[in-house]
Design a protein around this motif. Structure first.
Motif, PDB file in Angstrom:
ATOM      1  N   VAL A   1      -1.055  -6.604  -3.965  1.00 18.68           N
ATOM      2  CA  VAL A   1      -0.437  -7.735  -3.268  1.00 18.68           C
ATOM      3  C   VAL A   1      -1.542  -8.711  -2.891  1.00 18.68           C
ATOM      4  O   VAL A   1      -2.586  -8.311  -2.353  1.00 18.68           O
TER       5      VAL A   1
ATOM      6  N   GLY B   1       0.844  -1.186   0.000  1.00 17.55           N
ATOM      7  CA  GLY B   1       0.000   0.000   0.000  1.00 17.55           C
ATOM      8  C   GLY B   1       0.882   1.240   0.000  1.00 17.55           C
ATOM      9  O   GLY B   1       1.964   1.257   0.613  1.00 17.55           O
TER      10      GLY B   1
ATOM     11  N   THR C   1      -6.318   4.770  12.892  1.00 16.35           N
ATOM     12  CA  THR C   1      -6.847   4.708  11.524  1.00 16.35           C
ATOM     13  C   THR C   1      -6.846   6.089  10.863  1.00 16.35           C
ATOM     14  O   THR C   1      -7.256   6.228   9.722  1.00 16.35           O
TER      15      THR C   1
ATOM     16  N   LEU D   1      -5.062  10.302  10.440  1.00 18.28           N
ATOM     17  CA  LEU D   1      -3.762  10.902  10.118  1.00 18.28           C
ATOM     18  C   LEU D   1      -3.069  11.431  11.373  1.00 18.28           C
ATOM     19  O   LEU D   1      -1.892  11.805  11.318  1.00 18.28           O
TER      20      LEU D   1
ATOM     21  N   GLN E   1     -10.759  16.840   8.120  1.00 14.43           N
ATOM     22  CA  GLN E   1     -11.313  16.822   9.477  1.00 14.43           C
ATOM     23  C   GLN E   1     -10.188  16.839  10.502  1.00 14.43           C
ATOM     24  O   GLN E   1     -10.373  16.421  11.643  1.00 14.43           O
ATOM     25  N   ILE E   2      -9.039  17.273  10.065  1.00 14.52           N
ATOM     26  CA  ILE E   2      -7.883  17.287  10.950  1.00 14.52           C
ATOM     27  C   ILE E   2      -7.015  18.464  10.537  1.00 14.52           C
ATOM     28  O   ILE E   2      -7.020  18.860   9.371  1.00 14.52           O
TER      29      ILE E   2
ATOM     30  N   VAL F   1      -2.590  -0.981   4.373  1.00 10.31           N
ATOM     31  CA  VAL F   1      -3.534  -1.119   3.256  1.00 10.31           C
ATOM     32  C   VAL F   1      -4.868  -0.423   3.504  1.00 10.31           C
ATOM     33  O   VAL F   1      -5.783  -0.519   2.688  1.00 10.31           O
TER      34      VAL F   1
ATOM     35  N   GLU G   1       1.673  -0.657  -4.655  1.00  4.99           N
ATOM     36  CA  GLU G   1       0.372   0.016  -4.521  1.00  4.99           C
ATOM     37  C   GLU G   1      -0.556  -0.455  -5.647  1.00  4.99           C
ATOM     38  O   GLU G   1      -0.173  -0.454  -6.818  1.00  4.99           O
ATOM     39  N   LYS G   2      -1.788  -0.802  -5.282  1.00  6.14           N
ATOM     40  CA  LYS G   2      -2.679  -1.368  -6.305  1.00  6.14           C
ATOM     41  C   LYS G   2      -3.278  -0.317  -7.244  1.00  6.14           C
ATOM     42  O   LYS G   2      -3.639  -0.627  -8.376  1.00  6.14           O
ATOM     43  N   GLN G   3      -3.373   0.915  -6.811  1.00  3.44           N
ATOM     44  CA  GLN G   3      -3.914   1.941  -7.716  1.00  3.44           C
ATOM     45  C   GLN G   3      -2.862   2.276  -8.787  1.00  3.44           C
ATOM     46  O   GLN G   3      -1.667   2.178  -8.537  1.00  3.44           O
TER      47      GLN G   3
ATOM     48  N   TRP H   1      -5.625   9.716  -2.994  1.00  4.78           N
ATOM     49  CA  TRP H   1      -6.116   9.585  -1.613  1.00  4.78           C
ATOM     50  C   TRP H   1      -7.653   9.552  -1.637  1.00  4.78           C
ATOM     51  O   TRP H   1      -8.289  10.552  -1.914  1.00  4.78           O
ATOM     52  N   HIS H   2      -8.227   8.401  -1.385  1.00 11.07           N
ATOM     53  CA  HIS H   2      -9.688   8.208  -1.406  1.00 11.07           C
ATOM     54  C   HIS H   2     -10.315   8.959  -2.589  1.00 11.07           C
ATOM     55  O   HIS H   2     -11.178   9.837  -2.404  1.00 11.07           O
TER      56      HIS H   2
ATOM     57  N   GLY I   1      -0.531   4.598   0.562  1.00 10.14           N
ATOM     58  CA  GLY I   1      -1.375   5.717   0.979  1.00 10.14           C
ATOM     59  C   GLY I   1      -0.538   6.597   1.907  1.00 10.14           C
ATOM     60  O   GLY I   1       0.687   6.432   2.004  1.00 10.14           O
ATOM     61  N   PRO I   2      -1.197   7.502   2.633  1.00 11.69           N
ATOM     62  CA  PRO I   2      -0.457   8.408   3.517  1.00 11.69           C
ATOM     63  C   PRO I   2       0.462   7.690   4.518  1.00 11.69           C
ATOM     64  O   PRO I   2       1.549   8.180   4.802  1.00 11.69           O
ATOM     65  N   SER I   3       0.049   6.526   5.038  1.00  8.23           N
ATOM     66  CA  SER I   3       0.870   5.873   6.075  1.00  8.23           C
ATOM     67  C   SER I   3       2.218   5.441   5.529  1.00  8.23           C
ATOM     68  O   SER I   3       3.269   5.751   6.110  1.00  8.23           O
TER      69      SER I   3
HETATM   70  C1  LIG Z   1     -13.276   9.831   2.555  1.00 10.40           C
HETATM   71  C2  LIG Z   1     -12.317   9.777   3.692  1.00 10.40           C
HETATM   72  C3  LIG Z   1     -11.865  10.956   4.265  1.00 10.40           C
HETATM   73  C4  LIG Z   1     -10.969  10.912   5.333  1.00 10.40           C
HETATM   74  N1  LIG Z   1     -10.589  12.094   5.894  1.00 10.40           N
HETATM   75  C5  LIG Z   1      -9.744  12.057   6.950  1.00 10.40           C
HETATM   76  C6  LIG Z   1      -9.352  13.283   7.583  1.00 10.40           C
HETATM   77  O1  LIG Z   1      -9.769  14.369   7.202  1.00 10.40           O
HETATM   78  N2  LIG Z   1      -8.502  13.203   8.652  1.00 10.40           N
HETATM   79  C7  LIG Z   1      -8.025  12.005   9.095  1.00 10.40           C
HETATM   80  O2  LIG Z   1      -7.248  11.983  10.043  1.00 10.40           O
HETATM   81  N3  LIG Z   1      -8.404  10.848   8.523  1.00 10.40           N
HETATM   82  C8  LIG Z   1      -9.237  10.838   7.469  1.00 10.40           C
HETATM   83  N4  LIG Z   1      -9.625   9.663   6.901  1.00 10.40           N
HETATM   84  C9  LIG Z   1      -9.089   8.381   7.443  1.00 10.40           C
HETATM   85  C10 LIG Z   1      -8.024   7.748   6.530  1.00 10.40           C
HETATM   86  O3  LIG Z   1      -7.869   6.430   6.965  1.00 10.40           O
HETATM   87  C11 LIG Z   1      -6.677   8.440   6.589  1.00 10.40           C
HETATM   88  O4  LIG Z   1      -6.834   9.748   6.163  1.00 10.40           O
HETATM   89  C12 LIG Z   1      -5.586   7.855   5.666  1.00 10.40           C
HETATM   90  O5  LIG Z   1      -6.093   7.657   4.365  1.00 10.40           O
HETATM   91  C13 LIG Z   1      -4.941   6.599   6.195  1.00 10.40           C
HETATM   92  O6  LIG Z   1      -3.848   6.297   5.352  1.00 10.40           O
HETATM   93  P1  LIG Z   1      -3.396   4.803   5.049  1.00 10.40           P
HETATM   94  O7  LIG Z   1      -2.219   4.906   4.158  1.00 10.40           O
HETATM   95  O8  LIG Z   1      -3.222   4.072   6.328  1.00 10.40           O
HETATM   96  O9  LIG Z   1      -4.644   4.121   4.334  1.00 10.40           O
HETATM   97  P2  LIG Z   1      -5.262   4.452   2.898  1.00 10.40           P
HETATM   98  O10 LIG Z   1      -5.292   5.909   2.649  1.00 10.40           O
HETATM   99  O11 LIG Z   1      -6.542   3.710   2.825  1.00 10.40           O
HETATM  100  O12 LIG Z   1      -4.212   3.832   1.882  1.00 10.40           O
HETATM  101  C14 LIG Z   1      -4.047   2.448   1.741  1.00 10.40           C
HETATM  102  C15 LIG Z   1      -3.471   2.195   0.362  1.00 10.40           C
HETATM  103  O13 LIG Z   1      -3.198   0.812   0.234  1.00 10.40           O
HETATM  104  C16 LIG Z   1      -3.602   0.389  -1.061  1.00 10.40           C
HETATM  105  N5  LIG Z   1      -3.857  -1.057  -1.002  1.00 10.40           N
HETATM  106  C17 LIG Z   1      -4.869  -1.686  -0.347  1.00 10.40           C
HETATM  107  N6  LIG Z   1      -4.770  -3.024  -0.502  1.00 10.40           N
HETATM  108  C18 LIG Z   1      -3.657  -3.240  -1.244  1.00 10.40           C
HETATM  109  C19 LIG Z   1      -3.026  -4.408  -1.733  1.00 10.40           C
HETATM  110  N7  LIG Z   1      -3.512  -5.641  -1.476  1.00 10.40           N
HETATM  111  N8  LIG Z   1      -1.907  -4.292  -2.503  1.00 10.40           N
HETATM  112  C20 LIG Z   1      -1.409  -3.057  -2.784  1.00 10.40           C
HETATM  113  N9  LIG Z   1      -1.978  -1.906  -2.344  1.00 10.40           N
HETATM  114  C21 LIG Z   1      -3.082  -1.996  -1.575  1.00 10.40           C
HETATM  115  C22 LIG Z   1      -4.822   1.229  -1.376  1.00 10.40           C
HETATM  116  O14 LIG Z   1      -5.046   1.314  -2.776  1.00 10.40           O
HETATM  117  C23 LIG Z   1      -4.427   2.571  -0.756  1.00 10.40           C
HETATM  118  O15 LIG Z   1      -3.772   3.409  -1.671  1.00 10.40           O
HETATM  119  C24 LIG Z   1     -10.511   9.671   5.835  1.00 10.40           C
HETATM  120  C25 LIG Z   1     -10.979   8.488   5.271  1.00 10.40           C
HETATM  121  C26 LIG Z   1     -11.871   8.536   4.205  1.00 10.40           C
HETATM  122  C27 LIG Z   1     -12.384   7.240   3.631  1.00 10.40           C
END
Ligand SMILES: Cc1cc2nc3c(=O)[nH]c(=O)nc-3n(C[C@H](O)[C@H](O)[C@H](O)COP(=O)(O)OP(=O)(O)OC[C@H]3O[C@@H](n4cnc5c(N)ncnc54)[C@H](O)[C@@H]3O)c2cc1C
Length: 432
Positions: free
Chosen positions: A124, A10, A396, A398, A58-59, A162, A39-41, A46-47, A12-14
């Protein structure tokens, strides 16, 4: 076959924040970590299906990819604004909460600096053990690309980030492949596929349900039922003392508690994040329904205390049998399309790590987010975004992302320093 020090699943932001923390550590003179992110996209986003026109963060922007860990990082939101020549204009907005479009642009800008460490368009599917005698020495990461098929890579360690997977309530399970029934995580893309729907239902009472209801209202020409079990839409509590639960030090406090107390803390502060939209959004929805009472056509319905009992396909489209949780009776309503704003589940890592299950027990994590394993299991696996039960509600979001990635990088690099020499360096046969 090449052996990576780290594969991040994955991007994403993390894991983006993790890539930044690793790069900054190397720039401080530490041994570089050979990291690859899968990354699968097809590109960073970001969403993307919830990038609605009026949605905002929201943060605070200060809880960006780096500031809380290293305010001097080049990857802060402020430096992004500076690079885009918008710093002064942003100041004039007098806000801590940028639009979601702008935050996505910031994240994409930061991600652009790590393109050479990313394999986009690959999902993955599984992670397998690679044995040396009776010891698991490495991990074999299997991914799938829609055009190039299956690919395998070897790594000493993993960071799985993910995000959440769509939570689909049981009555809707048979309609998973029906394009007229879709989760909020597919909203914009799925709406573009609809054939001018006139009647729609939005299921849920949280931020996404509220945003989608208003978006459908603004599109015009669609009658929308907002369906929820709750009696009311309650606002998210983001008052300052409550907000302290999202401070990084609160993670220590939560982690130190026995499991029942951790669960009690989650329950106590649930209304900061779950089924709790921003107050401003709730007020806008109230306005919409109030205008209908004044005399505008009654196009939308607020079906509070209603539960979906059954979903069926009829000549009129899709029908929902709705139980009135107060009165006890049921009614049937017909729709052209249904949006499930029903939240996320965070168990994808279990499926990805299934081939390693016998080595990982319950997949309990230590304070540094590392999965505990049996003594014959060599590699290190870290989890981000699915440790809410042990690390608290910020996991879960940011809120602690930048600090958490600093903690993981410290732990990972110490571990690599101790273990780099122990994994086999010979080329291993690999099947494609
Ligand atoms: C619409 C929305 C708005 C949000 N707004 C906020 C906010 O304002 N403030 C806040 O603190 N949080 C917010 N969140 C919570 C959100 O979880 C975090 O903002 C942030 O996206 C977490 O990052 P992440 O990388 O952990 O997960 P994600 O952003 O979900 O990223 C995970 C990534 O992993 C990839 N992935 C998944 N499965 C696989 C795989 N099998 N193989 C390869 N790649 C894969 C996905 O395509 C994605 O790009 C929001 C969530 C949503 C749904």
């Amino acid at each position: 076959m090449h052996i990576h020090d780290l594969i991040g699943i994955g991007f994403g932001p993390s894991n983006l924040a993790l890539a930044i923390a690793l790069q900054e550590r190397t720039q401080d003179g530490q041994t570089p970590v050979d990291a690859l992110f899968i990354e699968k996209q097809p590109q960073f986003a970001w969403h993307p299906n919830m990038l609605l026109d009026h949605a905002h963060m929201q943060i605070s922007f200060l809880k960006d990819l780096a500031t809380l860990r290293n305010p001097a990082s080049p990857y802060t939101f402020l430096n992004y604004l500076h690079a885009k020549h918008r710093l002064q204009d942003f100041i004039n907005l007098k806000t801590f909460y940028p639009s979601r479009h702008e935050f996505n642009d910031y994240l994409s800008w930061a991600a652009g600096h790590f393109a050479d460490q990313c394999a986009f368009g690959e999902a993955v599917v599984e992670v397998h053990p690679e044995f040396q005698g009776d010891r698991v020495a490495l991990l074999r990461v299997r991914s799938h690309h829609p055009e190039h098929g299956v690919r395998e890579r070897l790594t000493r360690s993993l960071v799985i980030s993910v995000g959440g997977a769509a939570n689909v309530p049981t009555p809707f399970a048979p309609f998973r492949d029906d394009p007229r029934v879709f989760h909020s995580s597919r909203y914009l893309g799925a709406m573009a596929q609809q054939n001018q729907p006139r009647r729609m239902a939005v299921i849920g009472a949280g931020q996404s349900a509220s945003e989608i209801f208003l978006d459908l209202n603004n599109r015009g020409g669609i009658d929308v039922d907002l369906v929820m079990r709750a009696r009311s839409i309650k606002p998210s509590d983001d008052s300052p003392f409550v907000n302290e639960i999202f401070n990084p030090e609160f993670t220590d406090y939560v982690y130190q508690q026995p499991q029942p107390q951790r669960a009690a803390l989650l329950e106590e502060f649930m209304n900061t994040n779950y089924a709790a939209p921003d107050l401003a959004l709730i007020e806008q929805i109230y306005q919409v329904f109030y205008r209908q009472k004044v005399g505008a056509p009654q196009t939308h319905r607020f079906l509070r205390r209603h539960e979906v009992e059954h979903v069926a396909e009829t000549r009129e489209g899709l029908s929902l049998r709705l139980r009135d949780l107060d009165q006890g009776g049921t009614t049937t309503a017909h729709y052209d399309a249904i949006v499930l704003a029903t939240g996320y589940v965070r168990d994808t890592h279990h499926a990805l790590l299934e081939p390693l299950a016998q080595h990982l027990g319950n997949m309990d994590v230590t304070r540094d987010y590392r999965v505990q394993a049996t003594e014959h299991f060599g590699p290190a696996i870290f989890l981000q975004g699915c440790c809410e039960l042990t690390h608290g509600l910020s996991d879960t979001l940011l809120s602690v992302t930048s600090v958490r990635t600093g903690e993981i990088v410290d732990s990972l690099t110490q571990w690599l320093h101790a273990h780099r020499g122990t994994a086999p360096s010979r080329h291993l046969a690999v099947a494609f």
